[in-house]
Design a protein around this motif. Structure first.
Motif, PDB file in Angstrom:
ATOM      1  N   THR A   1      41.677  46.615  22.703  1.00 21.29           N
ATOM      2  CA  THR A   1      41.068  47.846  22.211  1.00 21.29           C
ATOM      3  C   THR A   1      40.124  47.507  21.071  1.00 21.29           C
ATOM      4  O   THR A   1      40.485  46.752  20.164  1.00 21.29           O
ATOM      5  N   LEU A   2      38.930  48.082  21.101  1.00 20.92           N
ATOM      6  CA  LEU A   2      38.024  47.948  19.966  1.00 20.92           C
ATOM      7  C   LEU A   2      38.535  48.826  18.835  1.00 20.92           C
ATOM      8  O   LEU A   2      38.667  50.044  18.988  1.00 20.92           O
ATOM      9  N   ALA A   3      38.852  48.208  17.712  1.00 23.57           N
ATOM     10  CA  ALA A   3      39.396  48.954  16.572  1.00 23.57           C
ATOM     11  C   ALA A   3      39.178  48.156  15.303  1.00 23.57           C
ATOM     12  O   ALA A   3      39.333  46.923  15.299  1.00 23.57           O
ATOM     13  N   SER A   4      38.857  48.847  14.233  1.00 26.63           N
ATOM     14  CA  SER A   4      38.591  48.171  12.965  1.00 26.63           C
ATOM     15  C   SER A   4      39.853  47.873  12.179  1.00 26.63           C
ATOM     16  O   SER A   4      39.817  47.144  11.186  1.00 26.63           O
ATOM     17  N   GLY A   5      40.981  48.435  12.597  1.00 23.19           N
ATOM     18  CA  GLY A   5      42.235  48.203  11.902  1.00 23.19           C
ATOM     19  C   GLY A   5      43.389  48.111  12.870  1.00 23.19           C
ATOM     20  O   GLY A   5      43.219  48.282  14.087  1.00 23.19           O
ATOM     21  N   PRO A   6      44.601  47.839  12.378  1.00 28.18           N
ATOM     22  CA  PRO A   6      45.776  47.706  13.245  1.00 28.18           C
ATOM     23  C   PRO A   6      46.022  48.964  14.069  1.00 28.18           C
ATOM     24  O   PRO A   6      45.702  50.082  13.659  1.00 28.18           O
TER      25      PRO A   6
ATOM     26  N   ALA B   1      38.211  43.405  18.427  1.00 24.99           N
ATOM     27  CA  ALA B   1      39.061  43.822  19.542  1.00 24.99           C
ATOM     28  C   ALA B   1      40.470  43.313  19.287  1.00 24.99           C
ATOM     29  O   ALA B   1      40.663  42.131  18.969  1.00 24.99           O
ATOM     30  N   ARG B   2      41.437  44.208  19.429  1.00 24.77           N
ATOM     31  CA  ARG B   2      42.838  43.873  19.133  1.00 24.77           C
ATOM     32  C   ARG B   2      43.677  43.978  20.394  1.00 24.77           C
ATOM     33  O   ARG B   2      43.591  44.978  21.115  1.00 24.77           O
TER      34      ARG B   2
ATOM     35  N   ASN C   1      35.319  42.033  25.846  1.00 21.18           N
ATOM     36  CA  ASN C   1      35.350  41.128  26.991  1.00 21.18           C
ATOM     37  C   ASN C   1      36.114  39.843  26.665  1.00 21.18           C
ATOM     38  O   ASN C   1      36.986  39.411  27.433  1.00 21.18           O
ATOM     39  N   ALA C   2      35.807  39.238  25.529  1.00 20.13           N
ATOM     40  CA  ALA C   2      36.460  37.977  25.170  1.00 20.13           C
ATOM     41  C   ALA C   2      37.955  38.164  24.971  1.00 20.13           C
ATOM     42  O   ALA C   2      38.765  37.330  25.395  1.00 20.13           O
ATOM     43  N   CYS C   3      38.333  39.264  24.334  1.00 13.14           N
ATOM     44  CA  CYS C   3      39.748  39.542  24.113  1.00 13.14           C
ATOM     45  C   CYS C   3      40.478  39.718  25.446  1.00 13.14           C
ATOM     46  O   CYS C   3      41.527  39.115  25.684  1.00 13.14           O
TER      47      CYS C   3
END
Length: 445
Positions: A99-104, A90-91, A43-45
């Motif tokens: 997108t929620l993602a733990s990496g690039p 979130a990236r 949401n914030a992103c």
């Protein structure tokens, strides 16, 4: 000294007990915490990076977890609960949103979309209609003119009559260029996008064998089953911490694969159960069949209608989250409604099968349904038992609906499209939008 030492030992013991307890709670309730932090991070992103607003906290639903969320907005937006555990990230990717993602992420280059061919992109509202303006007033606040009014969270209203922009209003901090999240109105657009691909011969409604892992009874699930929410896959649409819908949106990097891996709870086609999961399985199929991946919406419905503001956010696997994550300005949402009203004709070209909207609005008789009157991505006014969902509106009215009070009503017999976007998480806004549509009919006669 001995007393101080004892006090220190007791204090250290209490801290240790607190840390152990907190750690225990985290591991016990970890998935619940992660769905909450996932919501907050995404949401914030999106609110800051995509919609260009600086107040993402105003889009968080009432929840006891909210006061304990710590959110850091930056190149990578993170959210945690009091800093405990691994934060959700979130990236933002230009053109594809957050997108929620733990990496690039490597989502490729988004296809450029211009507003060419979109009649509402630069439209000027037609001459002022006092009755319609008063109706729009009521869509923003409840109360008599001389009383303190109750704001109901409306952020944008657009009214279109016979293809002409006749009414428009925005709340403070929003205007005609501010993208707003449609939530499950995205499903209605997915139906239109699917229709375009059916018209192009890419898929058909009776296609089955849709996922490679479906080697059992699920192999008989068709494109139409996914659109009509009668695929039979095990599901719970309850928006609560730890349910399948929140797990899919905030924990699963590949949403389509997660849902496709669920077992059947009902026979295929037998029970209609509203499921965001079904829509995301469908889009995983469409993204694969076309080879367009994340760019699927931009190269289909966005380009065709000139939806230059629209962004359909993907999951970490690069598949558009077709159930929920379409952002667009209210004017572009109105263009989508006009496209449906015109049965897929746009600037002289028929982009949908000629019977697509008729099929989409034709109801299948389900012995069991948790959403009577749901066709293929749209809700109809006439219910299966012949009664009207909205007695104040013509029988041919239909709608796209979304979480937190998003709603678009289309009335072909009146040439009318009414769009309402906002944030009303604790009450239904549908009565307000239906009343606005009825008032618009009267005002524009």
């Amino acid at each position: 000294m001995r007393l101080l030492r004892r006090v220190g030992i007791v204090a250290a013991s209490l801290v240790l007990v607190f840390v152990v307890a907190l750690t225990g709670v985290y591991f016990w309730q970890g998935p619940l915490l992660l769905t909450g932090t996932g919501y907050a991070a995404h949401n914030a992103c999106a609110v800051t990076q995509l919609a260009g607003r600086e107040n993402p906290e105003t889009d968080l639903p009432p929840n006891p977890l909210v006061p304990y969320l710590a959110v850091d907005v930056g190149g990578v937006t993170t959210a945690s609960v009091l800093g405990v555990g691994t934060p959700q990230q979130a990236r933002h990717t230009e053109g594809f949103g957050c997108t929620l993602a733990s990496g690039p992420l490597d989502l490729g280059e988004p296809t450029a979309v211009s507003s060419d061919g979109n009649p509402f992109a630069d439209a000027v509202v037609a001459s002022e209609n006092p009755e319609l303006e008063a109706a729009i007033d009521r869509a923003f606040a409840v109360g008599e003119p001389d009383e303190v009014v109750e704001l109901i969270g409306t952020r944008g209203v657009v009214v279109v009559k016979d293809g002409e922009l006749v009414g428009e209003r925005y709340a403070d901090g929003f205007d005609e260029s501010t993208p707003q999240l449609g939530w499950s109105m995205s499903k209605s657009v997915t139906s239109l996008m699917t229709g375009m691909l059916v018209k192009q011969g890419v898929v058909s409604l009776d296609d089955d064998q849709l996922r490679p892992e479906w080697t059992d009874e699920r192999a008989s699930i068709t494109v139409e089953n996914l659109l009509r929410m009668n695929a039979g896959l095990e599901w719970d649409e309850t928006y609560d911490l730890g349910t399948p819908i929140t797990r899919m949106l905030y924990l699963e990097p590949d949403m389509g694969s997660y849902v496709a891996g669920l077992p059947l709870a009902h026979g295929v086609g037998e029970v209609q159960q509203y499921s965001s999961g079904s829509t995301n399985v469908l889009c995983s199929v469409l993204a694969s069949r076309t080879g367009l991946g994340t760019d699927l919406p931009r190269q289909t419905i966005f380009q065709a209608l000139g939806l230059s503001s629209a962004v359909w956010e993907p999951d970490a696997a690069g598949t558009p989250v077709c159930s929920s994550y379409l952002w667009a300005t209210p004017r572009d949402w109105a263009a989508i409604g006009q496209f449906a009203l015109q049965k897929g004709e746009w600037n002289g070209e028929q982009l949908l099968p000629e019977d697509w909207m008729e099929t989409s609005l034709t109801l299948v008789d389900h012995p069991e349904s948790d959403d009577p009157g749901y066709g293929m991505g749209w809700r109809t006014n006439v219910l299966p038992d012949g009664t009207l969902r909205w007695p104040s509106l013509p029988e041919d009215a239909f709608s796209a609906n979304g979480h937190d009070g998003q709603m678009m009503i289309v009335i072909p017999s009146e040439g009318l499209v009414v769009v309402r976007l906002g944030f009303t998480p604790e009450a239904s806004a549908s009565d307000t939008v239906v009343q606005l549509a009825a008032d618009a009919i009267a005002a524009l006669e």
